[in-house]
Design a protein around this motif. Structure first.
Motif, PDB file in Angstrom:
ATOM      1  N   UNK A  19     -70.038  -5.380 -78.728  1.00 47.79           N
ATOM      2  CA  UNK A  19     -69.518  -6.660 -78.236  1.00 47.79           C
ATOM      3  C   UNK A  19     -70.348  -7.778 -78.864  1.00 47.79           C
ATOM      4  N   UNK A  20     -69.696  -8.666 -79.611  1.00 46.49           N
ATOM      5  CA  UNK A  20     -70.351  -9.905 -80.027  1.00 46.49           C
ATOM      6  C   UNK A  20     -70.301 -10.817 -78.805  1.00 46.49           C
ATOM      7  N   UNK A  21     -71.463 -11.259 -78.319  1.00 46.49           N
ATOM      8  CA  UNK A  21     -71.475 -12.014 -77.059  1.00 46.49           C
ATOM      9  C   UNK A  21     -70.579 -13.253 -77.124  1.00 46.49           C
ATOM     10  N   UNK A  22     -70.280 -13.729 -78.344  1.00 48.56           N
ATOM     11  CA  UNK A  22     -69.459 -14.941 -78.478  1.00 48.56           C
ATOM     12  C   UNK A  22     -67.994 -14.714 -78.075  1.00 48.56           C
ATOM     13  N   UNK A  23     -67.651 -13.476 -77.753  1.00 49.98           N
ATOM     14  CA  UNK A  23     -66.307 -13.189 -77.221  1.00 49.98           C
ATOM     15  C   UNK A  23     -66.133 -13.860 -75.847  1.00 49.98           C
ATOM     16  N   UNK A  24     -67.262 -14.257 -75.220  1.00 51.31           N
ATOM     17  CA  UNK A  24     -67.228 -14.909 -73.909  1.00 51.31           C
ATOM     18  C   UNK A  24     -67.420 -16.415 -74.024  1.00 51.31           C
ATOM     19  N   UNK A  25     -66.990 -16.987 -75.153  1.00 57.66           N
ATOM     20  CA  UNK A  25     -67.121 -18.422 -75.370  1.00 57.66           C
ATOM     21  C   UNK A  25     -66.099 -19.224 -74.587  1.00 57.66           C
ATOM     22  N   UNK A 330     -56.072 -12.865 -66.372  1.00 55.69           N
ATOM     23  CA  UNK A 330     -57.266 -13.203 -67.159  1.00 55.69           C
ATOM     24  C   UNK A 330     -58.147 -11.954 -67.331  1.00 55.69           C
ATOM     25  N   UNK A 331     -58.274 -11.148 -66.265  1.00 54.41           N
ATOM     26  CA  UNK A 331     -59.011  -9.886 -66.374  1.00 54.41           C
ATOM     27  C   UNK A 331     -58.386  -8.947 -67.391  1.00 54.41           C
ATOM     28  N   UNK A 332     -57.059  -8.835 -67.359  1.00 53.86           N
ATOM     29  CA  UNK A 332     -56.360  -7.980 -68.337  1.00 53.86           C
ATOM     30  C   UNK A 332     -56.549  -8.486 -69.765  1.00 53.86           C
ATOM     31  N   UNK A 333     -56.546  -9.817 -69.932  1.00 51.36           N
ATOM     32  CA  UNK A 333     -56.727 -10.402 -71.268  1.00 51.36           C
ATOM     33  C   UNK A 333     -58.142 -10.129 -71.793  1.00 51.36           C
ATOM     34  N   UNK A 334     -59.134 -10.210 -70.903  1.00 48.23           N
ATOM     35  CA  UNK A 334     -60.507  -9.876 -71.301  1.00 48.23           C
ATOM     36  C   UNK A 334     -60.613  -8.414 -71.731  1.00 48.23           C
ATOM     37  N   UNK A 335     -59.952  -7.528 -70.975  1.00 47.48           N
ATOM     38  CA  UNK A 335     -59.956  -6.103 -71.331  1.00 47.48           C
ATOM     39  C   UNK A 335     -59.273  -5.890 -72.680  1.00 47.48           C
ATOM     40  N   UNK A 336     -58.165  -6.596 -72.910  1.00 46.76           N
ATOM     41  CA  UNK A 336     -57.443  -6.498 -74.184  1.00 46.76           C
ATOM     42  C   UNK A 336     -58.365  -6.823 -75.362  1.00 46.76           C
ATOM     43  N   UNK A 337     -59.173  -7.885 -75.220  1.00 43.92           N
ATOM     44  CA  UNK A 337     -60.086  -8.269 -76.301  1.00 43.92           C
ATOM     45  C   UNK A 337     -61.238  -7.271 -76.436  1.00 43.92           C
ATOM     46  N   UNK A 338     -61.767  -6.808 -75.298  1.00 46.61           N
ATOM     47  CA  UNK A 338     -62.863  -5.833 -75.363  1.00 46.61           C
ATOM     48  C   UNK A 338     -62.423  -4.547 -76.066  1.00 46.61           C
ATOM     49  N   UNK A 339     -61.155  -4.135 -75.845  1.00 51.89           N
ATOM     50  CA  UNK A 339     -60.666  -2.903 -76.479  1.00 51.89           C
ATOM     51  C   UNK A 339     -60.526  -3.066 -77.998  1.00 51.89           C
ATOM     52  N   UNK A 340     -60.677  -4.298 -78.475  1.00 51.00           N
ATOM     53  CA  UNK A 340     -60.634  -4.561 -79.921  1.00 51.00           C
ATOM     54  C   UNK A 340     -61.908  -5.283 -80.365  1.00 51.00           C
ATOM     55  N   UNK A 341     -63.016  -4.929 -79.703  1.00 49.20           N
ATOM     56  CA  UNK A 341     -64.287  -5.626 -79.951  1.00 49.20           C
ATOM     57  C   UNK A 341     -64.821  -5.405 -81.360  1.00 49.20           C
ATOM     58  N   UNK A 342     -64.290  -4.390 -82.056  1.00 47.70           N
ATOM     59  CA  UNK A 342     -64.718  -4.185 -83.442  1.00 47.70           C
ATOM     60  C   UNK A 342     -64.194  -5.295 -84.353  1.00 47.70           C
ATOM     61  N   UNK A 343     -63.134  -6.003 -83.920  1.00 47.74           N
ATOM     62  CA  UNK A 343     -62.535  -7.037 -84.768  1.00 47.74           C
ATOM     63  C   UNK A 343     -62.447  -8.411 -84.096  1.00 47.74           C
ATOM     64  N   UNK A 344     -62.316  -8.448 -82.764  1.00 47.30           N
ATOM     65  CA  UNK A 344     -62.341  -9.743 -82.073  1.00 47.30           C
ATOM     66  C   UNK A 344     -63.802 -10.053 -81.783  1.00 47.30           C
ATOM     67  N   UNK A 345     -64.368 -10.956 -82.568  1.00 47.30           N
ATOM     68  CA  UNK A 345     -65.806 -11.211 -82.492  1.00 47.30           C
ATOM     69  C   UNK A 345     -66.143 -12.496 -81.739  1.00 47.30           C
ATOM     70  N   UNK A 346     -65.170 -13.417 -81.671  1.00 47.80           N
ATOM     71  CA  UNK A 346     -65.381 -14.644 -80.908  1.00 47.80           C
ATOM     72  C   UNK A 346     -64.103 -14.915 -80.123  1.00 47.80           C
ATOM     73  N   UNK A 347     -64.264 -15.568 -78.977  1.00 50.09           N
ATOM     74  CA  UNK A 347     -63.099 -15.975 -78.189  1.00 50.09           C
ATOM     75  C   UNK A 347     -63.529 -17.132 -77.303  1.00 50.09           C
ATOM     76  N   UNK A 348     -62.599 -18.028 -77.018  1.00 44.87           N
ATOM     77  CA  UNK A 348     -62.913 -19.188 -76.175  1.00 44.87           C
ATOM     78  C   UNK A 348     -61.839 -19.332 -75.113  1.00 44.87           C
ATOM     79  N   UNK A 349     -62.224 -19.099 -73.853  1.00 50.33           N
ATOM     80  CA  UNK A 349     -61.279 -19.386 -72.779  1.00 50.33           C
ATOM     81  C   UNK A 349     -61.095 -20.899 -72.769  1.00 50.33           C
ATOM     82  N   UNK A 350     -59.839 -21.337 -72.786  1.00 43.02           N
ATOM     83  CA  UNK A 350     -59.559 -22.766 -72.899  1.00 43.02           C
ATOM     84  C   UNK A 350     -58.983 -23.260 -71.590  1.00 43.02           C
TER      85      UNK A 350
END
Length: 503
Positions: A19-25, A330-350
């Protein structure tokens, strides 16, 4: 459900990625009350010496946000960054065309950097490739990151900032595929400009990372051809491509609403495939990763936003009041990104405050946590480490848009440093609990630290200034160890669960 049992097997050697911690941006745009009345309110009782709301700072710190995107968003495509630096009383008031308000420029680049330090986060800066281009981008970067001895860096020093800001992550514009964008471009026009701006920026500071604009959402008529064209033109210059997606429950079909993260799964997978196609086409070694730098639920405020009086300062815009079911998605969306943590390296809840945000404030009054604050906070605090491949068996159902939707949405993260595994799980069933068995077969002995549950009898329940704790998690979940070394839990209907395990 005839068979309301779900299982998940994870093995410490079968990993998806770190997990790149920036996924929780998150994201702060000059829009509505995100800045004025949100992070900044000079005459608020909790305002600090710079006018930043201390109550908001504390709530942001509670989320442990690693990166915040700024200053837009649609706003950036008409923004002159020079308007927001230097003496505040000399800054111009401008017509802000993206949201049709007046921008007073009380807060600009340096103040935002000060705020980032106060909340303990890094900045993800965006440059204006709508009305401006290469010159603006390289000048802002020189102002920001060059030590001194040049025009723009010395200007920063003269503004009271001797040390460079050293911002490492830069977005090359925003949603340039959208006809609503000031300076909207075709994929070819944008790709050429982004590449040349990015090249010049790298010559100013070779250590930066660059994000190219992907599609504004999966429904854009140019998706995913836009990504293919843009990456074809920028592959050697950029590190990431952005994706944006918002969801709503306009038809009041909660079952279908909670399945929308499956659309997010396929969106991410399509963009990854497009990135890999361009890498193959270029015979390249570099993997382009994803920056999901706008995502959330957004629909509650659409009607009131259409009635806003134009050309006022910081009117309440996009102020979605979130309910319990929004927190589950929102919980499901976070799980969706975590399951692709090898490629989703940053994310920003807007976004972060007031504007489609986990934190709400009243001007001059209270600040409180919206329902979506909790899954975001849990993922950010407990979801650091390595994502494990989840082998999930779950009963399924069909909704209006999706077939074979699993009632269980789940993923596990192994934090080797803390010697912990955290399981995030959503039970999508609206009327029945779900029996959940977790098999951590390769981890040896372990114990359960806690089982956090976010549940509510009313899917539409929300938090307000008067009742800020109507929807909030409890730690009395029922996860237990079984005799055969597994974990069993009854996941309450329509619930978000965090099961923390000490190895």
């Amino acid at each position: 459900m005839a068979n309301n049992k779900a299982t998940m097997i994870v093995d410490k050697d079968f990993t998806i990625g770190e997990v790149d911690k920036r996924i929780y941006g998150s994201f702060i745009e000059h829009l509505g009350r995100a800045v004025y009345g949100g992070i900044y309110e000079a005459d608020h009782p909790t305002a600090d010496e710079q006018g930043f709301r201390s109550d908001v700072i504390e709530l942001v710190k509670g989320l442990d946000v690693p990166i915040v995107r700024y200053p837009g968003g649609n706003f950036v495509s008409g923004y002159n960054w020079e308007d927001g630096v230097g003496p505040v009383d000399q800054r111009p008031r401008k017509l802000e065309l993206a949201w049709r308000t007046i921008e007073p420029n009380w807060i600009g680049y340096n103040e935002f950097m000060d705020w980032c330090k106060k909340v303990g986060t890094d900045a993800m800066m965006a440059v204006n490739l709508g009305t401006r281009g290469i010159d603006e981008a390289r000048n802002l970067l020189e102002y920001s990151n060059h030590k001194s001895g040049s025009y723009w860096s010395d200007l920063r020093v003269s503004h009271g900032y001797k040390d460079p800001h050293n911002v490492k992550t830069w977005c090359l514009g925003n949603e340039m595929d959208g006809p609503w964008q000031i300076g909207h471009k075709t994929a070819y026009e944008y790709g050429r400009l982004a590449n040349e701006a990015g090249k010049a920026m790298r010559w100013v500071d070779p250590t930066i990372e660059l994000v190219a604009c992907g599609s504004s959402n999966i429904a854009m008529p140019t998706f995913p051809e836009w990504e293919a064209t843009v990456l074809d033109l920028t592959y050697n210059t950029v590190d990431y491509i952005s994706i944006h997606q918002y969801y709503g429950n306009r038809d009041n079909d909660s079952q279908n609403f909670l399945a929308l993260s499956m659309g997010m799964d396929s969106y991410i997978d399509t963009v990854i495939a497009t990135c890999d196609y361009i890498q193959a086409k270029k015979r390249g070694k570099k993997k382009i990763n994803l920056s999901f730098d706008e995502w959330n639920v957004w629909y509650h405020s659409n009607d009131q936003d259409s009635k806003i009086e134009p050309w006022t300062i910081a009117p309440p815009q996009l102020e979605d009041i979130y309910n319990h079911e929004d927190a589950l998605l929102v919980g499901c969306m976070l799980i969706s990104m975590l399951k692709r943590a090898d490629r989703v390296k940053m994310a920003c809840i807007a976004q972060l405050v007031n504007v489609i945000a986990p934190i709400m404030t009243e001007n001059g009054g209270a600040a409180w946590k919206q329902t979506i604050y909790y899954p975001y906070m849990h993922a950010s605090i407990f979801g650091r480490g390595t994502v494990l491949v989840p082998l999930v068996k779950s009963p399924k159902h069909d909704t209006k848009e999706f077939t074979d939707v699993p009632y269980l949405e789940s993923v596990a993260v192994h934090n080797e440093e803390k010697n912990e595994v955290t399981v995030f799980a959503v039970n999508r069933h609206l009327s029945e609990s779900l029996s959940f068995e977790i098999d951590l077969r390769s981890f040896g002995a372990f114990r359960i630290i806690e089982h956090i549950v976010l549940e509510n009898e009313d899917l539409k329940a929300s938090n307000t200034a008067a009742n800020p704790d109507r929807v909030k998690p409890h730690t009395t979940g029922n996860a237990t160890l079984t005799d055969n070394g597994k974990i069993e839990a009854q996941l309450a209907k329509a619930s978000w669960n965090v099961i923390r395990i000490k190895l």
